[in-house]
Design a protein around this motif. Structure first.
Motif, mmCIF file in Angstrom:
data_model
loop_
_atom_site.group_PDB
_atom_site.id
_atom_site.type_symbol
_atom_site.label_atom_id
_atom_site.label_comp_id
_atom_site.label_asym_id
_atom_site.label_seq_id
_atom_site.Cartn_x
_atom_site.Cartn_y
_atom_site.Cartn_z
ATOM 1 N N MET A 1 2.270 22.938 -9.222
ATOM 2 C CA MET A 1 2.624 22.053 -8.113
ATOM 3 C C MET A 1 3.559 20.947 -8.628
ATOM 4 O O MET A 1 3.312 20.344 -9.667
ATOM 5 N N SER A 2 4.640 20.650 -7.913
ATOM 6 C CA SER A 2 5.598 19.643 -8.341
ATOM 7 C C SER A 2 4.997 18.253 -8.221
ATOM 8 O O SER A 2 4.006 18.028 -7.519
ATOM 9 N N THR A 3 5.636 17.310 -8.928
ATOM 10 C CA THR A 3 5.166 15.928 -8.882
ATOM 11 C C THR A 3 5.226 15.372 -7.467
ATOM 12 O O THR A 3 4.303 14.691 -6.996
ATOM 13 N N GLN A 4 6.309 15.682 -6.732
ATOM 14 C CA GLN A 4 6.451 15.190 -5.358
ATOM 15 C C GLN A 4 5.357 15.764 -4.471
ATOM 16 O O GLN A 4 4.782 15.055 -3.646
ATOM 17 N N ALA A 5 5.044 17.052 -4.644
ATOM 18 C CA ALA A 5 3.986 17.669 -3.835
ATOM 19 C C ALA A 5 2.629 17.064 -4.163
ATOM 20 O O ALA A 5 1.794 16.853 -3.273
ATOM 21 N N GLN A 6 2.389 16.787 -5.458
ATOM 22 C CA GLN A 6 1.130 16.177 -5.845
ATOM 23 C C GLN A 6 0.992 14.788 -5.229
ATOM 24 O O GLN A 6 -0.088 14.406 -4.746
ATOM 25 N N GLN A 7 2.090 14.019 -5.215
ATOM 26 C CA GLN A 7 2.056 12.691 -4.617
ATOM 27 C C GLN A 7 1.796 12.768 -3.125
ATOM 28 O O GLN A 7 1.058 11.961 -2.557
ATOM 29 N N THR A 8 2.402 13.754 -2.457
ATOM 30 C CA THR A 8 2.189 13.927 -1.016
ATOM 31 C C THR A 8 0.738 14.260 -0.717
ATOM 32 O O THR A 8 0.122 13.692 0.193
ATOM 33 N N THR A 9 0.169 15.191 -1.497
ATOM 34 C CA THR A 9 -1.232 15.574 -1.299
ATOM 35 C C THR A 9 -2.164 14.401 -1.544
ATOM 36 O O THR A 9 -3.107 14.161 -0.789
ATOM 37 N N SER A 10 -1.874 13.643 -2.619
ATOM 38 C CA SER A 10 -2.694 12.471 -2.924
ATOM 39 C C SER A 10 -2.621 11.438 -1.810
ATOM 40 O O SER A 10 -3.630 10.852 -1.416
ATOM 41 N N GLY A 11 -1.402 11.231 -1.279
ATOM 42 C CA GLY A 11 -1.240 10.279 -0.193
ATOM 43 C C GLY A 11 -1.986 10.690 1.059
ATOM 44 O O GLY A 11 -2.600 9.864 1.740
ATOM 45 N N GLN A 12 -1.963 11.991 1.364
ATOM 46 C CA GLN A 12 -2.679 12.493 2.535
ATOM 47 C C GLN A 12 -4.186 12.333 2.365
ATOM 48 O O GLN A 12 -4.897 11.977 3.303
ATOM 49 N N THR A 13 -4.683 12.593 1.152
ATOM 50 C CA THR A 13 -6.110 12.445 0.884
ATOM 51 C C THR A 13 -6.537 10.992 1.032
ATOM 52 O O THR A 13 -7.576 10.674 1.626
ATOM 53 N N THR A 14 -5.713 10.073 0.485
ATOM 54 C CA THR A 14 -6.020 8.654 0.588
ATOM 55 C C THR A 14 -6.026 8.193 2.039
ATOM 56 O O THR A 14 -6.926 7.458 2.468
ATOM 57 N N LEU A 15 -5.044 8.619 2.832
ATOM 58 C CA LEU A 15 -4.979 8.246 4.240
ATOM 59 C C LEU A 15 -6.180 8.772 4.997
ATOM 60 O O LEU A 15 -6.768 8.065 5.820
ATOM 61 N N ALA A 16 -6.573 10.020 4.712
ATOM 62 C CA ALA A 16 -7.745 10.594 5.377
ATOM 63 C C ALA A 16 -8.999 9.779 5.063
ATOM 64 O O ALA A 16 -9.842 9.552 5.939
ATOM 65 N N PHE A 17 -9.120 9.317 3.812
ATOM 66 C CA PHE A 17 -10.274 8.503 3.429
ATOM 67 C C PHE A 17 -10.270 7.173 4.174
ATOM 68 O O PHE A 17 -11.316 6.715 4.658
ATOM 69 N N GLU A 18 -9.096 6.528 4.277
ATOM 70 C CA GLU A 18 -9.006 5.247 4.963
ATOM 71 C C GLU A 18 -9.322 5.394 6.451
ATOM 72 O O GLU A 18 -9.990 4.541 7.040
ATOM 73 N N ILE A 19 -8.859 6.479 7.068
ATOM 74 C CA ILE A 19 -9.175 6.710 8.479
ATOM 75 C C ILE A 19 -10.667 6.983 8.646
ATOM 76 O O ILE A 19 -11.286 6.577 9.638
ATOM 77 N N GLY A 20 -11.257 7.662 7.659
ATOM 78 C CA GLY A 20 -12.703 7.859 7.686
ATOM 79 C C GLY A 20 -13.447 6.534 7.645
ATOM 80 O O GLY A 20 -14.439 6.338 8.361
ATOM 81 N N LEU A 21 -12.966 5.599 6.824
ATOM 82 C CA LEU A 21 -13.562 4.267 6.785
ATOM 83 C C LEU A 21 -13.375 3.540 8.117
ATOM 84 O O LEU A 21 -14.267 2.808 8.570
ATOM 85 N N LEU A 22 -12.212 3.738 8.752
ATOM 86 C CA LEU A 22 -11.974 3.133 10.060
ATOM 87 C C LEU A 22 -12.967 3.664 11.093
ATOM 88 O O LEU A 22 -13.496 2.902 11.916
ATOM 89 N N LEU A 23 -13.228 4.963 11.052
ATOM 90 C CA LEU A 23 -14.224 5.559 11.950
ATOM 91 C C LEU A 23 -15.608 4.971 11.695
ATOM 92 O O LEU A 23 -16.347 4.654 12.636
ATOM 93 N N LEU A 24 -15.965 4.833 10.415
ATOM 94 C CA LEU A 24 -17.273 4.269 10.075
ATOM 95 C C LEU A 24 -17.383 2.830 10.555
ATOM 96 O O LEU A 24 -18.419 2.429 11.118
ATOM 97 N N LEU A 25 -16.323 2.043 10.353
ATOM 98 C CA LEU A 25 -16.342 0.659 10.802
ATOM 99 C C LEU A 25 -16.474 0.573 12.318
ATOM 100 O O LEU A 25 -17.217 -0.268 12.840
ATOM 101 N N ALA A 26 -15.776 1.451 13.029
ATOM 102 C CA ALA A 26 -15.872 1.455 14.489
ATOM 103 C C ALA A 26 -17.279 1.819 14.951
ATOM 104 O O ALA A 26 -17.801 1.245 15.910
ATOM 105 N N LEU A 27 -17.900 2.769 14.262
ATOM 106 C CA LEU A 27 -19.272 3.147 14.598
ATOM 107 C C LEU A 27 -20.232 1.981 14.386
ATOM 108 O O LEU A 27 -21.093 1.695 15.231
#
Length: 320
Positions: A1-27
């Motif tokens: 996997m290229s460095t750019q692809a790894q960064q994209t995947t990492s960014g998507q994972t981080t965003l998903a985690f933050e949105i998960g925290l947003l859902l938890l906070l809303a709950l």
């Protein structure tokens, strides 16, 4: 996997985690309306906020910060900023909502308290602060979320607007304005750990609220509240305040003020869902449709648009 692809995947994972925290906070914050309704008949607003909710949360946060080895700031300017944060995020809105719910239904309070993203958007557009991050997509997301709240709560919840307890309605709207300004102000604490910011701001909120409760309500003269009310206040302090504030100050730095306040829409949806599950309230297809609109609005506000790649006139890759 290229460095750019790894960064994209990492960014998507981080965003998903933050949105998960947003859902938890809303709950968590969605449950606070029910808990306030349980406590407010026997514990008046200032006492509930000051002597119980804010003070317990401040002590707990200070203990956690100390256990984690964090030292609180010593500069007076930082504590002055904490004082403003504690007023905007906790002391003032908690009191306004608690008092408002003594005069209006929790459903109407939920609708009115789902408006912080609109205030954040208005502040960004009128002052220029953060205007560069406001896109047409985010404006549509704010509108979708507000429409979803209205559909979820239904016409009955909105029917009291302008006809019953106008001061109580204004109080809850003022609380929403506080919730809109608070994350904008809170961005100045980006260099501090979230637990330190939460502990400092909550300690200042307690300092503000304790004298007010003592003078206005004299809590030592009140009849002992029932066990159910005490349990509700403890849950408000530990879960809905202390734990929630740590998540909140993290999200200010990761999702920004508009993304963080978009959780207000989710909070209203969770309030309806919790009422259905715990209180046996009626669930309708309009509630389901409203929650779908809310989710669409939150996605539009928090998830960045896909980057466009291509060639410009000079042959360099273009960026959106």
């Amino acid at each position: 996997m290229s460095t750019q692809a790894q960064q994209t995947t990492s960014g998507q994972t981080t965003l998903a985690f933050e949105i998960g925290l947003l859902l938890l906070l809303a709950l968590i914050w969605g449950s606070s309306f029910t808990l306030i309704k349980v406590a407010i008949p026997s514990i008046p607003p200032f006492t509930m906020v000051a002597a119980a909710r804010v003070t317990i949360a401040a002590i707990l946060l200070l203990l956690i910060a100390r256990a984690q080895g964090h030292a609180l700031p010593r500069r007076g300017s930082v504590w002055a900023a904490f004082l403003v944060q504690g007023l905007l995020q906790s002391a003032l809105p908690f009191t306004l909502i608690s008092w408002g719910e003594t005069h209006i239904a929790s459903g109407l309070a939920g609708v009115l308290n789902a408006t912080p993203p609109m205030f954040v958007l208005a502040i960004a557009l009128t002052t220029g602060r953060g205007r560069q991050t406001v896109s047409g997509r985010k404006i549509i997301g704010v509108a979708l979320g507000l429409a979803g709240v209205a559909v979820t709560m239904g016409a009955d919840a909105l029917s009291g607007i302008g006809t019953t307890a106008p001061l109580a309605q204004a109080a809850v709207l003022c609380a929403s304005l506080c919730y809109a300004v608070a994350p904008i102000w809170g961005q100045r604490f980006s260099g501090l750990p979230a637990i330190v910011t939460a502990a400092g701001a909550m300690s200042c909120a307690a300092v503000l609220m304790l004298p007010a409760a003592a003078v206005l309500e004299r809590p030592w003269t009140l009849a002992p509240p029932p066990a159910q009310a005490i349990a509700a206040v403890i849950a408000l302090a530990v879960i809905c305040t202390a734990f929630a504030m740590v998540i909140y100050f993290r999200l200010i730095h990761t999702l920004g003020p508009l993304g963080t306040t978009s959780g207000s829409y989710l909070r209203a949806g969770f309030a309806v869902a919790l009422g259905t599950a715990w209180l046996g309230e009626r669930f309708s297809w309009s509630s389901l449709a409203g929650m779908a609109l809310i989710l669409a609005g939150v996605v539009a506000v928090t998830v960045p648009a896909p980057a466009r790649t291509g060639k410009t006139a000079t042959g360099a890759p273009s960026r959106n």
